[in-house]
Design a protein around this motif. Sequence first.
Motif, short mmCIF file in Angstrom:
data_model
loop_
_atom_site.label_atom_id
_atom_site.label_comp_id
_atom_site.label_asym_id
_atom_site.label_seq_id
_atom_site.Cartn_x
_atom_site.Cartn_y
_atom_site.Cartn_z
N UNK A 126 25.78 -33.59 7.63
CA UNK A 126 26.78 -33.76 6.61
C UNK A 126 26.91 -32.15 6.20
N UNK A 127 28.36 -31.87 5.39
CA UNK A 127 28.45 -31.08 3.94
C UNK A 127 29.07 -31.52 3.71
N UNK A 128 29.51 -30.61 2.80
CA UNK A 128 30.43 -31.00 1.54
C UNK A 128 31.59 -29.81 1.90
N UNK A 129 32.84 -30.34 0.83
CA UNK A 129 33.91 -29.13 0.51
C UNK A 129 33.77 -28.92 -0.69
N UNK A 130 34.06 -27.09 -0.43
CA UNK A 130 34.33 -26.61 -1.91
C UNK A 130 35.54 -26.09 -1.54
N UNK A 131 36.15 -25.62 -2.75
CA UNK A 131 37.52 -24.60 -3.21
C UNK A 131 37.20 -23.90 -2.73
N UNK A 132 38.29 -23.19 -1.31
CA UNK A 132 38.06 -21.68 -0.89
C UNK A 132 39.39 -21.05 -1.74
N UNK A 133 39.40 -19.50 -1.76
CA UNK A 133 39.83 -18.58 -2.26
C UNK A 133 41.16 -18.82 -2.30
N UNK A 134 42.20 -19.08 -1.70
CA UNK A 134 43.33 -19.61 -1.64
C UNK A 134 43.59 -21.05 -2.39
N UNK A 135 42.72 -21.38 -2.98
CA UNK A 135 42.70 -23.11 -2.94
C UNK A 135 42.10 -24.19 -1.52
N UNK A 136 42.23 -23.81 -1.06
CA UNK A 136 41.80 -24.81 0.45
C UNK A 136 40.86 -25.12 0.58
N UNK A 137 40.44 -26.25 0.60
CA UNK A 137 38.97 -26.87 0.64
C UNK A 137 38.62 -25.79 1.92
N UNK A 138 36.60 -26.07 2.17
CA UNK A 138 36.56 -25.44 2.97
C UNK A 138 34.68 -25.67 3.13
N UNK A 139 34.51 -25.63 4.18
CA UNK A 139 33.43 -26.19 3.71
C UNK A 139 32.24 -25.67 3.30
N UNK A 140 31.11 -25.97 2.67
CA UNK A 140 30.21 -24.81 1.92
C UNK A 140 28.69 -24.23 2.50
N UNK A 141 28.33 -23.41 1.96
CA UNK A 141 27.77 -22.07 2.56
C UNK A 141 28.05 -21.01 3.31
N UNK A 142 29.47 -21.20 3.20
CA UNK A 142 30.47 -19.50 3.96
C UNK A 142 30.33 -19.35 5.01
N UNK A 143 30.38 -17.89 5.24
CA UNK A 143 30.23 -17.66 7.11
C UNK A 143 29.34 -17.66 7.30
N UNK A 144 28.15 -16.81 6.65
CA UNK A 144 27.13 -17.25 7.17
C UNK A 144 26.56 -17.99 7.94
N UNK A 145 26.87 -19.44 7.32
CA UNK A 145 26.68 -20.95 8.05
C UNK A 145 27.84 -21.25 9.19
N UNK A 146 29.37 -20.48 9.13
CA UNK A 146 30.05 -20.91 9.92
C UNK A 146 30.04 -20.65 11.62
N UNK A 147 29.07 -19.94 11.56
CA UNK A 147 28.42 -20.25 13.56
C UNK A 147 27.79 -21.25 13.60
N UNK A 148 27.00 -21.66 12.50
CA UNK A 148 25.85 -22.40 12.97
C UNK A 148 26.31 -23.92 14.28
#
Length: 313
Positions: free
Chosen positions: A247-269
């Motif tokens: 499970x992961x939390x959501x955070x506000x992105x650059x354009x205000x859209x919600x996206x998963x935490x830990x950013x791009x370094x975690x996106x490929x996992x």
Amino acid sequence: MTSSILVLPRNLHMVKSVSRLILKWVKSGARIKMSALRPWMCKALTDKVWLLLRDANINTVIDFVVRDREEIARTCCIAYKDVVSIGRVLMAQFSTFPLTGLQLYTNIMSSHAILSTGIASLDELLDGGLYAGELCELAGEAASGKTQVCMRCAVTVATVHAQNTMYIDTCGSFAGQNTLQHLPGAHTQEKTGGQHGNVKLIVVDCVAAIFSPILGGQQMDSLALIEHLGRQLKSMAADCSVACLITNNLTSGVEGECQPCLGKVWAHVPHTRVLMGRDSCSDTSRKFTVVKSVRVKTPVTVLAEMNPEYPAG
């Protein structure tokens, strides 16, 4: 404990895996053709017998095993009992163990299980459920029901599949007694180490809480730790043939859209990423959206009814 009840796949994923296993098993017999007969490979294969076989153009193991035993004894003037003894030794050393189609299927299913989440619409969204050897990330806002889904998965794996679940609670909010109410005759073990046999599902709830104390400090160190954890989880899932639900939390992105935490370094996992949110029309239903998958087209969304008896999280 009874044997596992596995959800059969509805695509060609398992069929291809079984085909690759059968092809590998068949190709393993090719090494017989490349194995030359040598003196003293067994007690009966003396130098004299080896020369007699070579004169009869029997130079490899496959040349020997395909010939009739009586014909070899008559042509090469070798005692029949020695020919039989040589054949038994060669078959034991160079042949593969015979396997039936059912055995091959059982082997591949034991290492590539598909575990139900306990939510029919979510299983359909994930093309059967949680796949062993892969990571599935469930991202959502606080109190959206992520822990509720994790507990339902753990209960389903224990009751339907008769397998153990390793539940890693990083927030210290695991309600073990509430889960036990849905597990007749089961029990929980809170341990910091030791052996955990027959584990088929690993739940990490939640991964963002692991790095929240260090994010914002030494940026390079925190990114390296995130990358290291991702590699370890993927290796553990693949090597141990277990399904990983994170499970992961959501955070506000650059354009205000919600996206998963830990950013791009975690996106490929994660192999599969599912966004979870509340339904505006019902308090007991949740909206699941697959935004990353290797099996289904993305994005795709379904609504699922949640059991209020499980604690939300």
